[in-house]
Design an enzyme around this catalytic site. Structure first.
Site, PDB file in Angstrom:
ATOM      1  N   ASP A  37      33.266 -15.176 -16.742  1.00  0.00           N
ATOM      2  CA  ASP A  37      34.574 -15.966 -16.271  1.00  0.00           C
ATOM      3  C   ASP A  37      34.984 -14.734 -15.565  1.00  0.00           C
ATOM      4  O   ASP A  37      35.419 -13.692 -15.506  1.00  0.00           O
ATOM      5  CB  ASP A  37      35.401 -16.717 -16.793  1.00  0.00           C
ATOM      6  CG  ASP A  37      34.776 -17.593 -17.752  1.00  0.00           C
ATOM      7  OD1 ASP A  37      33.747 -18.302 -17.343  1.00  0.00           O
ATOM      8  OD2 ASP A  37      34.850 -17.958 -18.710  1.00  0.00           O
TER       9      ASP A  37
ATOM     10  N   ASP B  25      35.062 -31.068 -20.856  1.00  0.00           N
ATOM     11  CA  ASP B  25      35.883 -30.456 -21.534  1.00  0.00           C
ATOM     12  C   ASP B  25      36.566 -30.945 -22.418  1.00  0.00           C
ATOM     13  O   ASP B  25      37.393 -31.517 -22.304  1.00  0.00           O
ATOM     14  CB  ASP B  25      37.067 -30.253 -20.025  1.00  0.00           C
ATOM     15  CG  ASP B  25      36.676 -28.428 -19.605  1.00  0.00           C
ATOM     16  OD1 ASP B  25      34.537 -27.990 -19.632  1.00  0.00           O
ATOM     17  OD2 ASP B  25      36.709 -28.306 -18.449  1.00  0.00           O
TER      18      ASP B  25
END
Length: 247
Positions: A130, A8
């Site tokens: 998500d 990330d």
């Protein structure tokens, strides 16, 4: 099943967030390329890159770091998400050597983009869903919609999507275990390969995902982040478990 290490990217560094909160970031490395090299040396079969700044900005911010990794490992399977909202961005990533572009927020707000992208870049599009309590979240998880993850997934059933990355926001970065039930529910709802994300924190989580599969439905992959960075999960051992798994 494959175990996929996550890298990330925030402000050019490798970080992990808790429940998607940009203010709650732990920096694990200031060298994304070295991090990628490390995970490849540990037996990774694919890399999951996320442009966190891009997810919030709505356009790529850390794309240069992504391209450096892709150029260093030509042909190695890499998927990138965060800030991908148009065909031109997808084209630039694929031209740089990335294998799959992940469409997240835009898949909810503009499903036609996914269908157009699948047609234009066949075999190179992944949808990122998500969810919180089964409902899809967007804008770097800042907004929760009234769209059920399973229903949105069905919309892409015949679009040519290569996979769906399903992330349970409540579990992400919290080291609380993966939401096996919700992930399997999604896997049974569509014929698209499902990649589990959020909460994968131990070898037991990997085993639970493997055990949840049956002759008709199994989880294709599992993304892990904080657990491998904090040495709670051994990437090589996890992949070996998957490679040798027999029901």
């Amino acid at each position: 099943m494959i175990v996929i290490p996550a890298i990330d990217l925030k402000d050019g560094e490798c970080v992990r967030l808790r429940q998607g909160e940009m203010e709650d970031a732990t920096v694990f490395s200031d060298d994304p390329l070295a991090t990628a090299e490390h995970w490849l040396s540990q037996g990774a079969k694919r890399l999951h890159l996320v442009d966190l700044n891009g997810a919030f900005a709505g356009n790529p911010v850390n794309s240069e770091a992504v391209k450096i990794i892709a150029r260093q490992f030509p042909g190695f399977p890499i998927q990138i998400g965060g800030g991908i909202r148009d065909l031109k961005t997808i084209e630039r990533y694929l031209d740089a050597g990335v294998t799959w572009a992940i469409i997240g927020t835009a898949a909810v707000k503009n499903p036609q983009l996914v269908k157009d992208a699948c047609r234009e870049f066949e075999g190179h599009i992944i949808v990122g869903l998500d969810a919180k309590d089964g409902l899809v979240a967007t804008e770097g998880w800042a907004e929760v919609s009234d769209v059920k993850a399973t229903e949105l997934a069905k919309e892409f059933q015949d679009s040519g999507v290569s996979a769906i990355v399903y992330t349970d926001i409540a579990r992400d970065g919290m080291m609380q275990g993966v939401n096996v039930e919700a992930t399997m529910e999604l896997a049974r709802a569509v014929q698209i390969p499902i990649i589990a994300s959020g909460g994968v924190s131990s070898i037991e989580d990997i085993q639970q995902l493997l055990e949840a599969g049956d002759d008709n439905t199994e989880i294709f992959g599992a993304i892990t982040g904080r657990a491998i960075y904090e040495d709670k999960l051994d990437l090589r051992a996890a992949q070996e478990l998957c490679d040798n798994w027999k029901k």
